[in-house]
Motif scaffolding. Structure first.
Motif, mmCIF file in Angstrom:
data_model
loop_
_atom_site.group_PDB
_atom_site.id
_atom_site.type_symbol
_atom_site.label_atom_id
_atom_site.label_comp_id
_atom_site.label_asym_id
_atom_site.label_seq_id
_atom_site.Cartn_x
_atom_site.Cartn_y
_atom_site.Cartn_z
ATOM 1 N N HIS A 281 0.711 -1.234 -0.074
ATOM 2 C CA HIS A 281 -0.096 0.169 0.077
ATOM 3 C C HIS A 281 0.673 1.265 -0.046
ATOM 4 C CE1 HIS A 281 -3.014 3.080 1.859
ATOM 5 N NE2 HIS A 281 -3.701 2.429 0.784
ATOM 6 N N LEU A 282 1.831 1.157 0.738
ATOM 7 C CA LEU A 282 2.919 2.596 0.843
ATOM 8 C C LEU A 282 3.612 2.688 -0.595
ATOM 9 C CD1 LEU A 282 4.399 4.509 2.311
ATOM 10 C CD2 LEU A 282 5.903 2.832 3.118
ATOM 11 N N LEU A 283 3.987 1.472 -1.054
ATOM 12 C CA LEU A 283 4.817 1.543 -2.463
ATOM 13 C C LEU A 283 3.577 2.213 -3.397
ATOM 14 C CD1 LEU A 283 6.609 -1.414 -2.422
ATOM 15 C CD2 LEU A 283 7.481 0.739 -2.085
ATOM 16 N N VAL A 284 2.570 1.768 -3.473
ATOM 17 C CA VAL A 284 1.474 2.227 -4.414
ATOM 18 C C VAL A 284 0.942 3.517 -4.355
ATOM 19 C CG1 VAL A 284 -0.887 2.173 -5.242
ATOM 20 C CG2 VAL A 284 0.464 -0.161 -4.825
ATOM 21 N N LEU A 285 0.818 3.988 -2.931
ATOM 22 C CA LEU A 285 0.934 5.363 -2.768
ATOM 23 C C LEU A 285 2.008 6.601 -3.251
ATOM 24 C CD1 LEU A 285 -0.700 5.422 0.701
ATOM 25 C CD2 LEU A 285 -1.920 5.783 -1.477
ATOM 26 N N LEU A 286 3.204 5.861 -2.846
ATOM 27 C CA LEU A 286 4.510 6.807 -3.222
ATOM 28 C C LEU A 286 4.373 6.860 -4.802
ATOM 29 C CD1 LEU A 286 7.155 5.450 -0.832
ATOM 30 C CD2 LEU A 286 5.615 7.370 -0.766
ATOM 31 N N LEU A 287 4.244 5.729 -5.569
ATOM 32 C CA LEU A 287 4.192 5.847 -7.220
ATOM 33 C C LEU A 287 3.195 6.735 -7.425
ATOM 34 C CD1 LEU A 287 4.718 2.081 -7.811
ATOM 35 C CD2 LEU A 287 6.300 4.050 -8.164
ATOM 36 N N LEU A 288 1.719 6.849 -6.752
ATOM 37 C CA LEU A 288 0.777 7.676 -7.412
ATOM 38 C C LEU A 288 1.071 9.013 -7.098
ATOM 39 C CD1 LEU A 288 -2.501 5.566 -5.972
ATOM 40 C CD2 LEU A 288 -1.450 5.910 -8.539
ATOM 41 N N SER A 289 1.690 9.375 -6.015
ATOM 42 C CA SER A 289 2.016 10.443 -5.587
ATOM 43 C C SER A 289 3.389 11.149 -5.990
ATOM 44 C CB SER A 289 2.133 10.811 -3.981
ATOM 45 O OG SER A 289 3.196 10.108 -3.422
ATOM 46 N N ALA A 290 4.290 10.325 -6.664
ATOM 47 C CA ALA A 290 5.771 11.002 -7.386
ATOM 48 C C ALA A 290 5.466 11.666 -8.130
ATOM 49 C CB ALA A 290 6.414 9.630 -7.542
ATOM 50 N N ILE A 291 4.811 11.711 -9.189
ATOM 51 C CA ILE A 291 4.694 12.209 -10.459
ATOM 52 C C ILE A 291 4.153 13.803 -9.987
ATOM 53 C CG2 ILE A 291 3.920 12.680 -12.773
ATOM 54 C CD1 ILE A 291 4.157 9.904 -13.279
ATOM 55 N N PRO A 292 3.034 13.822 -9.397
ATOM 56 C CA PRO A 292 2.326 15.123 -9.132
ATOM 57 C C PRO A 292 2.944 16.063 -8.495
ATOM 58 C CG PRO A 292 1.073 13.532 -8.419
ATOM 59 C CD PRO A 292 2.047 12.689 -9.305
ATOM 60 N N ASN A 293 3.694 15.094 -7.477
ATOM 61 C CA ASN A 293 4.553 15.965 -6.328
ATOM 62 C C ASN A 293 5.943 16.479 -6.910
ATOM 63 O OD1 ASN A 293 3.067 15.865 -3.907
ATOM 64 N ND2 ASN A 293 3.494 13.851 -3.594
ATOM 65 N N ILE A 294 6.682 15.606 -7.705
ATOM 66 C CA ILE A 294 7.877 16.018 -8.367
ATOM 67 C C ILE A 294 7.762 17.337 -9.306
ATOM 68 C CG2 ILE A 294 9.707 15.574 -10.004
ATOM 69 C CD1 ILE A 294 9.147 12.772 -8.787
ATOM 70 N N PHE A 295 6.737 17.339 -10.122
ATOM 71 C CA PHE A 295 6.366 18.225 -11.172
ATOM 72 C C PHE A 295 5.455 19.464 -10.524
ATOM 73 C CE2 PHE A 295 7.371 14.516 -13.584
ATOM 74 C CZ PHE A 295 8.398 14.969 -14.492
ATOM 75 N N LEU A 296 4.553 19.259 -9.471
ATOM 76 C CA LEU A 296 3.613 20.285 -9.230
ATOM 77 C C LEU A 296 3.957 20.849 -7.888
ATOM 78 C CD1 LEU A 296 0.373 19.036 -10.645
ATOM 79 C CD2 LEU A 296 1.823 20.526 -11.572
ATOM 80 N N ASN A 297 4.210 19.956 -6.856
ATOM 81 C CA ASN A 297 4.483 20.482 -5.628
ATOM 82 C C ASN A 297 5.890 20.863 -5.206
ATOM 83 O OD1 ASN A 297 1.680 20.340 -5.431
ATOM 84 N ND2 ASN A 297 1.707 18.003 -4.623
ATOM 85 N N LEU A 298 6.780 19.942 -5.497
ATOM 86 C CA LEU A 298 8.201 20.126 -5.065
ATOM 87 C C LEU A 298 8.796 21.269 -5.346
ATOM 88 C CD1 LEU A 298 10.452 18.730 -3.548
ATOM 89 C CD2 LEU A 298 11.060 17.539 -5.629
#
Length: 210
Positions: free
Chosen positions: A6-23
């Motif tokens: 579950h943690l790995l799936v959440l990290l994968l889902l949040s990686a792209i929007p977080n890297i390009f939009l939030n980070l």
């Protein structure tokens, strides 16, 4: 196993929007707020750390930087892609949703990461040793607690032996003898407390509140 997946799936889902939009906004906001904090400390004679300034400046910066970043991405889609107008418009309109989804997924991932710590701690030899010792410690604690109750309980007189107690009267008596109770708890001498508790023998008894 489920929590790790579950943690790995959440990290994968949040990686792209977080890297390009939030980070990017987060990094720039930290840099900007730190500079503003240092300037505020230099001008002020009462501020110690200036963390309130950092929070305010981060908030103001994000209000401006977040939509600006979306506009930049929109311009990049216009000039560097061959997408048509409706597609570009749809992508720009989806950016707020993607950013929000990234934040929510990150928060859920942090909760899972905290829940995983006990599982990893159990793998350590020192933790296993403490866990094996816990049942014995619990049994010893139970024995100590029962011994203390047998020792201290009779000093409370009717409160200890009685089956039906008037708790209003007991509380009033406790307020009147608070000094005696404090002294007994500090010194371990419950004789004075036992003398004070004998006054409850004459109190009218009522059924104990359940």
């Amino acid at each position: 196993g489920y929590r790790i997946v579950h943690l790995l799936v959440l990290l994968l889902l949040s990686a792209i929007p977080n890297i390009f939009l939030n980070l990017p906004v987060r990094i720039l906001a930290d840099i900007y707020a730190e500079r503003r904090r240092k300037k505020a400390l230099q001008r002020s004679k009462v501020k110690i750390h200036g963390y309130d300034v950092m929070l305010t400046e981060k908030l103001v910066f994000c209000i401006v930087a977040v939509p600006t970043l979306w506009i930049i991405y929109g311009l990049m889609l216009v000039f560097f892609t061959e997408f048509d107008g409706p597609t570009i418009t749809l992508c720009i309109m989806c950016l707020p949703s993607f950013a929000y989804m990234g934040i929510i997924a990150s928060e859920a991932g942090m909760v899972d990461a905290k829940d995983l710590r006990p599982y990893f701690m159990r793998l350590l030899p020192s933790t296993r040793k403490r866990l094996r010792a816990l049942p014995g410690q619990r049994r010893q604690l139970q024995r100590d607690l029962r011994a203390m109750i047998r020792k201290v309980g009779p000093a409370f007189g009717e409160l200890y032996y009685g089956k039906e107690i008037n708790w209003n009267e007991i509380q009033e008596l406790a307020r009147k003898n608070s000094d005696v109770i404090f002294k007994a708890a500090s010194t371990g001498d419950f004789q004075g407390l036992q003398n004070a508790s004998t006054e409850t023998a004459e109190l009218p008894a009522v059924k104990k509140d359940q």
